[in-house]
Motif scaffolding. Structure first.
Motif, PDB file in Angstrom:
ATOM      1  N   GLU A 199      59.794  47.718  38.286  1.00  0.00           N
ATOM      2  CA  GLU A 199      58.983  48.544  39.182  1.00  0.00           C
ATOM      3  C   GLU A 199      57.625  48.855  38.572  1.00  0.00           C
ATOM      4  N   LEU A 200      57.586  48.995  37.265  1.00  0.00           N
ATOM      5  CA  LEU A 200      56.312  49.239  36.595  1.00  0.00           C
ATOM      6  C   LEU A 200      55.402  48.014  36.706  1.00  0.00           C
ATOM      7  N   LEU A 201      55.998  46.841  36.566  1.00  0.00           N
ATOM      8  CA  LEU A 201      55.223  45.608  36.747  1.00  0.00           C
ATOM      9  C   LEU A 201      54.711  45.476  38.172  1.00  0.00           C
ATOM     10  N   ARG A 202      55.563  45.871  39.134  1.00  0.00           N
ATOM     11  CA  ARG A 202      55.157  45.799  40.541  1.00  0.00           C
ATOM     12  C   ARG A 202      53.935  46.694  40.786  1.00  0.00           C
ATOM     13  N   PHE A 203      53.995  47.916  40.271  1.00  0.00           N
ATOM     14  CA  PHE A 203      52.896  48.844  40.485  1.00  0.00           C
ATOM     15  C   PHE A 203      51.650  48.385  39.734  1.00  0.00           C
ATOM     16  N   ARG A 204      51.851  47.860  38.527  1.00  0.00           N
ATOM     17  CA  ARG A 204      50.723  47.344  37.748  1.00  0.00           C
ATOM     18  C   ARG A 204      50.017  46.221  38.508  1.00  0.00           C
ATOM     19  N   ARG A 205      50.796  45.353  39.131  1.00  0.00           N
ATOM     20  CA  ARG A 205      50.228  44.240  39.904  1.00  0.00           C
ATOM     21  C   ARG A 205      49.358  44.770  41.035  1.00  0.00           C
ATOM     22  N   SER A 206      49.854  45.799  41.747  1.00  0.00           N
ATOM     23  CA  SER A 206      49.079  46.344  42.862  1.00  0.00           C
ATOM     24  C   SER A 206      47.808  47.035  42.362  1.00  0.00           C
ATOM     25  N   LEU A 207      47.898  47.685  41.208  1.00  0.00           N
ATOM     26  CA  LEU A 207      46.712  48.325  40.630  1.00  0.00           C
ATOM     27  C   LEU A 207      45.642  47.299  40.279  1.00  0.00           C
ATOM     28  N   ARG A 208      46.063  46.215  39.658  1.00  0.00           N
ATOM     29  CA  ARG A 208      45.098  45.197  39.245  1.00  0.00           C
ATOM     30  C   ARG A 208      44.460  44.529  40.467  1.00  0.00           C
ATOM     31  N   GLN A 209      45.231  44.343  41.518  1.00  0.00           N
ATOM     32  CA  GLN A 209      44.660  43.796  42.743  1.00  0.00           C
ATOM     33  C   GLN A 209      43.644  44.762  43.338  1.00  0.00           C
ATOM     34  N   ARG A 210      43.986  46.060  43.305  1.00  0.00           N
ATOM     35  CA  ARG A 210      43.066  47.091  43.799  1.00  0.00           C
ATOM     36  C   ARG A 210      41.768  47.103  43.011  1.00  0.00           C
ATOM     37  N   LEU A 211      41.853  46.824  41.712  1.00  0.00           N
ATOM     38  CA  LEU A 211      40.673  46.806  40.853  1.00  0.00           C
ATOM     39  C   LEU A 211      39.943  45.473  40.885  1.00  0.00           C
ATOM     40  N   GLY A 212      40.491  44.513  41.637  1.00  0.00           N
ATOM     41  CA  GLY A 212      39.847  43.217  41.757  1.00  0.00           C
ATOM     42  C   GLY A 212      39.984  42.334  40.540  1.00  0.00           C
ATOM     43  N   GLU A 213      41.024  42.573  39.738  1.00  0.00           N
ATOM     44  CA  GLU A 213      41.217  41.792  38.515  1.00  0.00           C
ATOM     45  C   GLU A 213      42.110  40.577  38.790  1.00  0.00           C
ATOM     46  N   PRO A 214      41.799  39.437  38.171  1.00  0.00           N
ATOM     47  CA  PRO A 214      42.625  38.239  38.383  1.00  0.00           C
ATOM     48  C   PRO A 214      43.992  38.403  37.741  1.00  0.00           C
ATOM     49  N   ALA A 215      44.954  37.652  38.239  1.00  0.00           N
ATOM     50  CA  ALA A 215      46.312  37.716  37.702  1.00  0.00           C
ATOM     51  C   ALA A 215      46.327  37.321  36.233  1.00  0.00           C
ATOM     52  N   ASP A 216      47.100  38.066  35.439  1.00  0.00           N
ATOM     53  CA  ASP A 216      47.253  37.734  34.030  1.00  0.00           C
ATOM     54  C   ASP A 216      48.707  37.340  33.769  1.00  0.00           C
ATOM     55  N   ALA A 217      49.075  37.206  32.510  1.00  0.00           N
ATOM     56  CA  ALA A 217      50.412  36.723  32.165  1.00  0.00           C
ATOM     57  C   ALA A 217      51.506  37.658  32.684  1.00  0.00           C
ATOM     58  N   LEU A 218      51.292  38.978  32.603  1.00  0.00           N
ATOM     59  CA  LEU A 218      52.301  39.918  33.087  1.00  0.00           C
ATOM     60  C   LEU A 218      52.426  39.875  34.605  1.00  0.00           C
ATOM     61  N   ASP A 219      51.301  39.692  35.292  1.00  0.00           N
ATOM     62  CA  ASP A 219      51.358  39.530  36.744  1.00  0.00           C
ATOM     63  C   ASP A 219      52.188  38.303  37.106  1.00  0.00           C
ATOM     64  N   GLU A 220      52.036  37.242  36.339  1.00  0.00           N
ATOM     65  CA  GLU A 220      52.796  36.022  36.599  1.00  0.00           C
ATOM     66  C   GLU A 220      54.285  36.233  36.358  1.00  0.00           C
ATOM     67  N   VAL A 221      54.630  37.050  35.353  1.00  0.00           N
ATOM     68  CA  VAL A 221      56.040  37.379  35.119  1.00  0.00           C
ATOM     69  C   VAL A 221      56.620  38.049  36.353  1.00  0.00           C
ATOM     70  N   PHE A 222      55.877  39.023  36.911  1.00  0.00           N
ATOM     71  CA  PHE A 222      56.369  39.710  38.109  1.00  0.00           C
ATOM     72  C   PHE A 222      56.457  38.754  39.295  1.00  0.00           C
ATOM     73  N   ASP A 223      55.424  37.930  39.496  1.00  0.00           N
ATOM     74  CA  ASP A 223      55.429  36.992  40.615  1.00  0.00           C
ATOM     75  C   ASP A 223      56.619  36.040  40.534  1.00  0.00           C
ATOM     76  N   GLN A 224      56.928  35.578  39.330  1.00  0.00           N
ATOM     77  CA  GLN A 224      58.068  34.673  39.148  1.00  0.00           C
ATOM     78  C   GLN A 224      59.382  35.384  39.451  1.00  0.00           C
ATOM     79  N   ALA A 225      59.513  36.631  38.983  1.00  0.00           N
ATOM     80  CA  ALA A 225      60.725  37.405  39.254  1.00  0.00           C
ATOM     81  C   ALA A 225      60.862  37.663  40.746  1.00  0.00           C
ATOM     82  N   LEU A 226      59.754  37.963  41.403  1.00  0.00           N
ATOM     83  CA  LEU A 226      59.777  38.200  42.843  1.00  0.00           C
ATOM     84  C   LEU A 226      60.174  36.937  43.593  1.00  0.00           C
ATOM     85  N   HIS A 227      59.641  35.797  43.156  1.00  0.00           N
ATOM     86  CA  HIS A 227      59.971  34.523  43.799  1.00  0.00           C
ATOM     87  C   HIS A 227      61.453  34.193  43.634  1.00  0.00           C
ATOM     88  N   ARG A 228      61.973  34.400  42.412  1.00  0.00           N
ATOM     89  CA  ARG A 228      63.404  34.132  42.192  1.00  0.00           C
ATOM     90  C   ARG A 228      64.273  35.064  43.038  1.00  0.00           C
TER      91      ARG A 228
END
Length: 205
Positions: free
Chosen positions: A150-179
């Motif tokens: 859940e912390l990764l999920r919220f971090r991902r939304s924060l970074r999107q809000r700040l206009g920051e590109p996906a980083d390694a931790l965002d990719e970890v969350f995206d992969q977990a979400l996809h699985r």
């Protein structure tokens, strides 16, 4: 079909009944602190901030560190919501030094600072929380429900809000979400197959 919202008065009565039920459960159940934190949420929604504050302070007194919620973090978030920023900042600063191992400590802080218009501070809390919760890095089978998800999920939304590109931790969350989505679809497919009528194998020759 559109869902008709409940009238404000009825919604408030429902919130009060939930808050009272949770406080009653807190007296007899094994998760007193958690029940009181949830009760405070309903008191706040009902507009009874005095009862919300009392419930949270009682939760702080009852919190032995084993519950789901961090009562002190929940109280600090409540102070922030009520505009008591200095008091909230002081309490959050003490919590940061405590090196909590509960995800809700960091999630409560990150959400509170994001709502208060300080997304960079919120992001710092998310990053620190993830470093402490998963110090050795994320396992290959990391999934929803695991500490840090859940912390990764919220971090991902924060970074999107700040206009920051996906980083390694965002990719970890995206992969977990996809699985997780793949697994859910597999389960739905199996359920559909289990409910389908058996094929007719009668020999008609």
């Amino acid at each position: 079909m559109a869902v008709t919202p409940l009238p404000d008065g009825r919604r408030r009565l429902i919130d009060i009944s939930f808050a009272e039920a949770l406080e009653d459960d807190a007296e007899t159940g094994g998760q007193r602190s958690d029940e009181l934190v949830e009760a405070a949420t309903y008191w706040r929604r009902a507009g009874d901030h005095d009862r919300a504050r009392r419930a949270l302070l009682a939760a702080v007194d009852a919190d032995d560190g084993t519950g789901f919620f961090d009562a002190k973090a929940a109280y600090a978030a409540y102070l922030m919501l009520r505009g008591l920023r200095e008091s909230a900042d002081e309490l959050f600063a003490r919590l940061l030094q405590s090196r909590s191992t509960r995800e809700q400590t960091y999630l409560s802080a990150a959400c509170a600072y994001a709502r208060d218009g300080r997304p960079r501070v919120a992001l710092r809390w998310a990053n620190v929380g993830l470093q402490r919760l998963v110090p050795e890095g994320f396992p290959r089978d990391f999934a929803g429900g695991d500490p840090g998800y859940e912390l990764l999920r919220f971090r991902r939304s924060l970074r999107q809000r700040l206009g920051e590109p996906a980083d390694a931790l965002d990719e970890v969350f995206d992969q977990a979400l996809h699985r997780g989505r793949e697994l859910s679809e597999r389960i739905r497919t199996l359920r559909r197959q289990a409910g389908a009528p058996a094929a007719d194998t009668t020999d008609t020759a």
